[in-house]
Design a protein around this motif. Structure first.
Motif, PDB file in Angstrom:
ATOM      1  N   UNK A 165       0.826  -1.209   0.000  1.00 33.11           N
ATOM      2  CA  UNK A 165       0.000   0.000   0.000  1.00 33.11           C
ATOM      3  C   UNK A 165       0.857   1.253   0.000  1.00 33.11           C
ATOM      4  N   UNK A 166       1.983   1.244   0.715  1.00 31.47           N
ATOM      5  CA  UNK A 166       2.871   2.403   0.761  1.00 31.47           C
ATOM      6  C   UNK A 166       3.545   2.637  -0.586  1.00 31.47           C
ATOM      7  N   UNK A 167       4.060   1.577  -1.187  1.00 30.94           N
ATOM      8  CA  UNK A 167       4.774   1.738  -2.451  1.00 30.94           C
ATOM      9  C   UNK A 167       3.827   2.159  -3.570  1.00 30.94           C
TER      10      UNK A 167
ATOM     11  N   UNK B  24       9.286  14.761  -6.096  1.00 26.58           N
ATOM     12  CA  UNK B  24       8.432  14.874  -4.906  1.00 26.58           C
ATOM     13  C   UNK B  24       7.353  13.801  -4.907  1.00 26.58           C
ATOM     14  N   UNK B  25       6.982  13.357  -3.731  1.00 27.77           N
ATOM     15  CA  UNK B  25       5.884  12.403  -3.617  1.00 27.77           C
ATOM     16  C   UNK B  25       5.353  12.414  -2.194  1.00 27.77           C
ATOM     17  N   UNK B  26       4.260  11.732  -1.998  1.00 24.07           N
ATOM     18  CA  UNK B  26       3.624  11.607  -0.683  1.00 24.07           C
ATOM     19  C   UNK B  26       3.559  10.139  -0.319  1.00 24.07           C
ATOM     20  N   UNK B  27       3.989   9.813   0.893  1.00 22.57           N
ATOM     21  CA  UNK B  27       4.021   8.431   1.358  1.00 22.57           C
ATOM     22  C   UNK B  27       3.080   8.280   2.547  1.00 22.57           C
ATOM     23  N   UNK B  28       2.089   7.368   2.488  1.00 22.27           N
ATOM     24  CA  UNK B  28       1.219   7.149   3.652  1.00 22.27           C
ATOM     25  C   UNK B  28       1.977   6.419   4.758  1.00 22.27           C
ATOM     26  N   UNK B  29       1.760   6.836   5.997  1.00 21.56           N
ATOM     27  CA  UNK B  29       2.433   6.217   7.144  1.00 21.56           C
ATOM     28  C   UNK B  29       1.413   5.969   8.255  1.00 21.56           C
TER      29      UNK B  29
ATOM     30  N   UNK C  66      10.290   3.047   8.296  1.00 22.61           N
ATOM     31  CA  UNK C  66      10.146   2.641   6.900  1.00 22.61           C
ATOM     32  C   UNK C  66      11.027   3.473   5.968  1.00 22.61           C
ATOM     33  N   UNK C  67      11.042   4.782   6.140  1.00 27.23           N
ATOM     34  CA  UNK C  67      11.783   5.648   5.223  1.00 27.23           C
ATOM     35  C   UNK C  67      13.292   5.533   5.412  1.00 27.23           C
ATOM     36  N   UNK C  68      13.713   5.091   6.606  1.00 28.04           N
ATOM     37  CA  UNK C  68      15.147   4.868   6.817  1.00 28.04           C
ATOM     38  C   UNK C  68      15.693   3.784   5.899  1.00 28.04           C
ATOM     39  N   UNK C  69      14.807   2.916   5.416  1.00 30.86           N
ATOM     40  CA  UNK C  69      15.249   1.846   4.528  1.00 30.86           C
ATOM     41  C   UNK C  69      15.835   2.396   3.224  1.00 30.86           C
ATOM     42  N   UNK C  70      15.462   3.616   2.870  1.00 34.84           N
ATOM     43  CA  UNK C  70      15.961   4.217   1.629  1.00 34.84           C
ATOM     44  C   UNK C  70      17.230   5.032   1.843  1.00 34.84           C
TER      45      UNK C  70
ATOM     46  N   UNK D   6      18.779   8.319  -0.006  1.00 32.20           N
ATOM     47  CA  UNK D   6      18.067   8.503  -1.269  1.00 32.20           C
ATOM     48  C   UNK D   6      16.713   9.179  -1.081  1.00 32.20           C
ATOM     49  N   UNK D   7      16.375   9.525   0.169  1.00 32.64           N
ATOM     50  CA  UNK D   7      15.093  10.173   0.451  1.00 32.64           C
ATOM     51  C   UNK D   7      15.311  11.288   1.469  1.00 32.64           C
ATOM     52  N   UNK D   8      14.578  12.377   1.310  1.00 34.40           N
ATOM     53  CA  UNK D   8      14.600  13.480   2.266  1.00 34.40           C
ATOM     54  C   UNK D   8      13.169  13.770   2.699  1.00 34.40           C
ATOM     55  N   UNK D   9      12.948  13.794   4.018  1.00 29.31           N
ATOM     56  CA  UNK D   9      11.633  14.105   4.560  1.00 29.31           C
ATOM     57  C   UNK D   9      11.457  15.612   4.602  1.00 29.31           C
ATOM     58  N   UNK D  10      10.368  16.098   4.038  1.00 29.52           N
ATOM     59  CA  UNK D  10      10.058  17.527   4.043  1.00 29.52           C
ATOM     60  C   UNK D  10       9.021  17.874   5.120  1.00 29.52           C
ATOM     61  N   UNK D  11       8.098  16.984   5.384  1.00 33.37           N
ATOM     62  CA  UNK D  11       7.067  17.198   6.393  1.00 33.37           C
ATOM     63  C   UNK D  11       6.470  15.823   6.736  1.00 33.37           C
ATOM     64  N   UNK D  12       5.935  15.696   7.960  1.00 36.65           N
ATOM     65  CA  UNK D  12       5.762  16.701   9.009  1.00 36.65           C
ATOM     66  C   UNK D  12       7.069  17.026   9.731  1.00 36.65           C
TER      67      UNK D  12
END
Length: 324
Positions: A258-260, A277-282, A291-295, A298-304
Motif C-alpha cells: 500500500x505504501x509503495x 516529490x511524492x507523498x508516502x502514507x504512514x 520505513x523511510x530509513x530503509x531508503x 536517497x530520500x529526504x523528509x520535508x514534512x511533518x
C-alpha cells in the motif's frame, strides 16, 4: 462438455439437496433453459430427479439416491492433491486425518489419476510463512478450530497492543484464516464481527455453550472486507518527501504494497538532480521513520516537522558513530 455438465448437475443435487433452476444455472454458468433440458436428460436416463413447484420449490433427487459416479477428470484430481496442505492441516490438528483421506482418495481413484496426484505432490509445495520470519507459536489453534467446527463459544485471555494489554473476552468463533504464515480468528463479540491474532491468545477455554451461526456469514468475503478496511485504515498520516528515481524503484521492494503503490501514484516529475516529490502514507511518525530509513540518503523528509526532526537526530547520531 455436456456429459461433464450433466455429471456436475447430478453431483450438485446429491451434495446440496434441493436447488432451484436459477441456482443451478449460476453454479454451472449456463442458461436456465439449458438446466431444463439437462434435467429432462437425466430423467430420461433413469436418474430419479423431480421438481417441486412454489416459492420453496426446486429440483432434488429421490431420498436415498446416490451415484457412485464422480466424473473426476485428471485436472480435478491434480487440483485436489495440490489442495492438501500438510503444514497448516497439522497446525489445525488435522494432519493425520488429511494423510488418511489422501490414502483413501488414492485407493478410490483409477491408477492413472492416482499417479497424477502423486506427481503433483512431488512437484509442487506450498510454504505459507513469509521470508525471514519464524512461525508463530499457536498452542490454542487446534482447540479453537474444534470450537469453530462445533459452533461452541469460547472464553479467551488476549494480549493486545493498547492498554489494558490483557483482556478477557467471550467469543462466538466463526472461522480461522491463515494469512502469510499467521493464523487469525474471525469471531462475533457482542453482535460485531472482529478479528483476533491466534498467537496473541494467552488462554483459551471452550465453553459448554453453543451459538447459532449467522446464515448469511461468508468467511472469505468477510476476510476480504476486513483486509481492505485494515489497509485503508492503518495509514492515518502522510509524509511529504523527495526521493531519487532509484529510491522510488527500490520502494516497491522495501515498503509494504500500500505504501509503495501510493508513493508511485503521487510521484511528480524528477528535477535536474534526479529528485522527485511524492507523498508516502504512514501509520505514525515512528512508523514513517522506520520505513523511510530503509531508503537511506536517497530520500529526504520535508514534512511533518516531527518526522524531519527524527531524521535529523538519526543523522547526527550516525555522524557521531562514523566520524570523517
Amino acid at each position: 462438455m455436456r456429459a461433464s455438465r450433466l455429471v456436475s448437475l447430478l453431483l450438485l443435487l446429491q451434495t446440496r439437496g434441493r436447488m432451484t433452476a436459477q441456482e443451478l444455472s449460476a453454479a454451472l454458468e449456463v442458461s436456465i433453459r439449458t438446466i431444463y433440458r439437462d434435467v429432462e436428460s437425466l430423467s430420461a436416463a433413469g436418474v430419479p430427479v423431480y421438481a417441486e413447484r412454489g416459492p420453496d420449490g426446486g429440483y432434488q433427487l429421490l431420498d436415498g439416491y446416490r451415484t457412485r459416479l464422480t466424473g473426476m477428470t485428471a485436472g480435478e484430481a491434480e487440483a485436489l492433491f495440490l489442495a492438501g496442505v500438510p503444514g497448516p492441516a497439522a497446525e489445525l490438528g488435522l494432519g493425520s486425518l488429511l494423510a488418511a483421506a489422501e490414502l483413501k482418495l488414492r485407493a478410490a481413484l483409477p491408477a492413472e489419476l492416482a499417479d497424477r496426484g502423486g506427481r503433483i505432490r512431488q512437484r509442487f509445495h506450498l510454504d505459507a510463512p513469509t521470508w525471514f520470519r519464524e512461525p508463530e507459536p499457536t498452542p490454542h489453534l487446534a482447540a479453537l478450530a474444534g470450537a469453530v467446527w462445533e459452533d461452541r463459544r469460547v472464553r479467551v485471555r488476549y494480549q493486545r497492543w493498547k492498554q489494558p494489554r490483557e483482556v478477557v473476552r467471550e467469543l462466538a468463533p466463526l472461522g480461522v484464516v491463515l494469512k502469510a504464515g499467521r493464523w487469525y480468528l474471525v469471531a462475533d463479540v457482542g453482535g460485531q464481527v472482529r478479528t483476533y491474532r491466534v498467537a496473541a491468545i494467552l488462554d483459551l477455554a471452550v465453553l459448554d455453550e453453543w451459538f447459532e451461526r449467522p446464515a448469511d456469514f461468508d468467511l472469505a468475503r468477510c476476510w476480504q472486507e476486513h483486509a481492505e478496511l485494515y489497509e485503508r485504515g492503518v495509514y492515518r498520516a502522510e509524509a511529504q518527501v523527495r526521493m531519487t528515481v532509484a529510491a522510488l524503484e527500490l520502494a516497491t521492494h522495501v515498503f509494504p504494497p500500500a505504501m509503495s503503490r501510493a508513493a508511485r501514484a503521487a510521484a511528480g516529475e524528477p528535477d535536474d538532480q534526479g529528485w522527485l516529490p511524492t507523498t508516502v502514507p504512514i501509520e505514525s511518525v515512528r512508523h514513517g521513520h522506520v520505513e523511510l530509513l530503509k531508503l537511506g540518503a536517497e530520500v529526504e523528509v520535508l514534512a511533518p516537522a516531527e518526522l524531519r526532526d527524527l531524521f535529523r537526530g538519526t543523522a547526527r547520531a550516525l555522524a557521531a558513530l562514523y566520524p570523517t
